[in-house]
Design an enzyme around this catalytic site. Structure first.
Site, PDB file in Angstrom:
ATOM      1  N   HIS A 167      55.467 -86.378  29.335  1.00 55.65           N
ATOM      2  CA  HIS A 167      56.337 -87.526  29.143  1.00 55.65           C
ATOM      3  C   HIS A 167      57.882 -86.962  29.833  1.00 55.65           C
ATOM      4  O   HIS A 167      57.993 -86.024  29.849  1.00 55.65           O
ATOM      5  CB  HIS A 167      56.494 -87.789  27.634  1.00 55.65           C
ATOM      6  CG  HIS A 167      55.443 -88.383  27.065  1.00 55.65           C
ATOM      7  ND1 HIS A 167      55.029 -88.299  25.898  1.00 55.65           N
ATOM      8  CD2 HIS A 167      54.490 -89.506  27.433  1.00 55.65           C
ATOM      9  CE1 HIS A 167      54.087 -89.016  25.333  1.00 55.65           C
ATOM     10  NE2 HIS A 167      53.737 -89.971  26.542  1.00 55.65           N
ATOM     11  N   CYS A 254      59.191 -87.308  19.534  1.00 51.07           N
ATOM     12  CA  CYS A 254      57.685 -87.855  19.291  1.00 51.07           C
ATOM     13  C   CYS A 254      57.503 -88.327  17.700  1.00 51.07           C
ATOM     14  O   CYS A 254      56.590 -89.477  17.688  1.00 51.07           O
ATOM     15  CB  CYS A 254      56.608 -87.031  19.563  1.00 51.07           C
ATOM     16  SG  CYS A 254      56.629 -86.102  21.098  1.00 51.07           S
TER      17      CYS A 254
END
Length: 262
Positions: A167, A254
């Site tokens: 990511h 996250c």
């Protein structure tokens, strides 16, 4: 300060099924008990800033569901449900929807069949929303997000996640309105022109995924040179164990949705 000052956060307990979580490289299964201990410390740190933190029950059907950030983008004006790019995670956004609907008056969603986007690829600053194209976030997803936030006066800028990096925020995090912590491999792209960049120490690239949450920086333990750089720059650094989440490509950002609801 709306990009790093929050009144609320949502987290989710890790499920026993997390041993089947997605990962780029298999370095062994996470230890659930140790992961839960780290998660408890993480939640305590968020609450320690005065924020209201909701911890949702584990979802055994979704091994990666502890990583709630990928399910939604929470802005002051409303929440936007994402459409994860990993097929096994597609149902996670629907599981999050009722919890956000109880807090936000406006809810929108990425709905195009060809659109994929995960919150881990989105870095919201005071002036723009940077979205990294990656294996989990595509052009259609970015374009749909840009349309959904246009009337809220948010500007979306597409950037690129480095090859082999899961990511965009694996390699960066916002420290304040003008400052980003980033790896050299990401910063060299020029995507942070106009920002002050604090470089992650060589060999400590995994330290780039941290969180500025109110008055503290939640930071993964085990990266002393980068930690000291942040402390020397005036930030209050709160270290959290991340060894088990790291086994399934997870980091500090996250594990929560962070927001001030409308």
């Amino acid at each position: 300060m709306r990009s790093y000052s929050f009144t609320h956060a949502i987290a989710r307990r890790p499920a026993a099924s997390i041993i089947r979580g997605l990962r780029a490289v298999d370095t062994g299964a996470p230890d659930l008990a140790l992961m839960q201990a780290h998660h408890d410390s993480y939640v305590a740190a968020l609450r320690g800033t005065g924020a209201e933190v909701t911890v949702l029950d584990a979802l055994e059907a979704y091994p990666d569901s502890v990583f709630v950030e990928d399910t939604a983008l929470c802005l002051p004006e409303g929440a936007i449900l994402m459409r994860p790019g990993a097929p096994s995670r597609l149902g996670e956004a629907a599981e999050m929807e009722p919890h956000l609907a109880g807090l936000y008056s406006q809810m929108r969603r990425i709905s195009g069949e060809d659109s994929f986007i995960e919150g881990g690829d989105i870095l919201t600053t005071e002036t723009e929303i940077l979205v990294g194209r990656s294996a989990r976030t595509n052009v259609a997803g970015i374009a749909e997000l840009a349309r959904l936030v246009a009337d809220w006066d948010h500007v979306v800028r597409e950037v690129h996640t480095p090859p082999g990096v899961l990511h965009f925020k694996t390699d960066c995090s916002l420290m304040d309105a003008e400052t980003v912590l980033a790896t050299d491999r990401l910063a060299v792209s020029g995507c942070f022109d106009g920002y002050k960049v604090i470089p992650v120490a060589p060999g400590e690239e995994a330290a780039a995924n941290a969180i500025r949450f109110n008055g503290i920086v939640l930071f993964p333990a085990g990266f002393p040179r980068t930690r000291d750089q942040l402390a020397d720059a005036g930030y209050t650094v709160h270290e959290i164990g991340n060894s088990e989440c790291a086994k399934i490509d997870g980091g500090m950002s996250c594990l929560s949705l962070r927001f001030t609801p409308s």
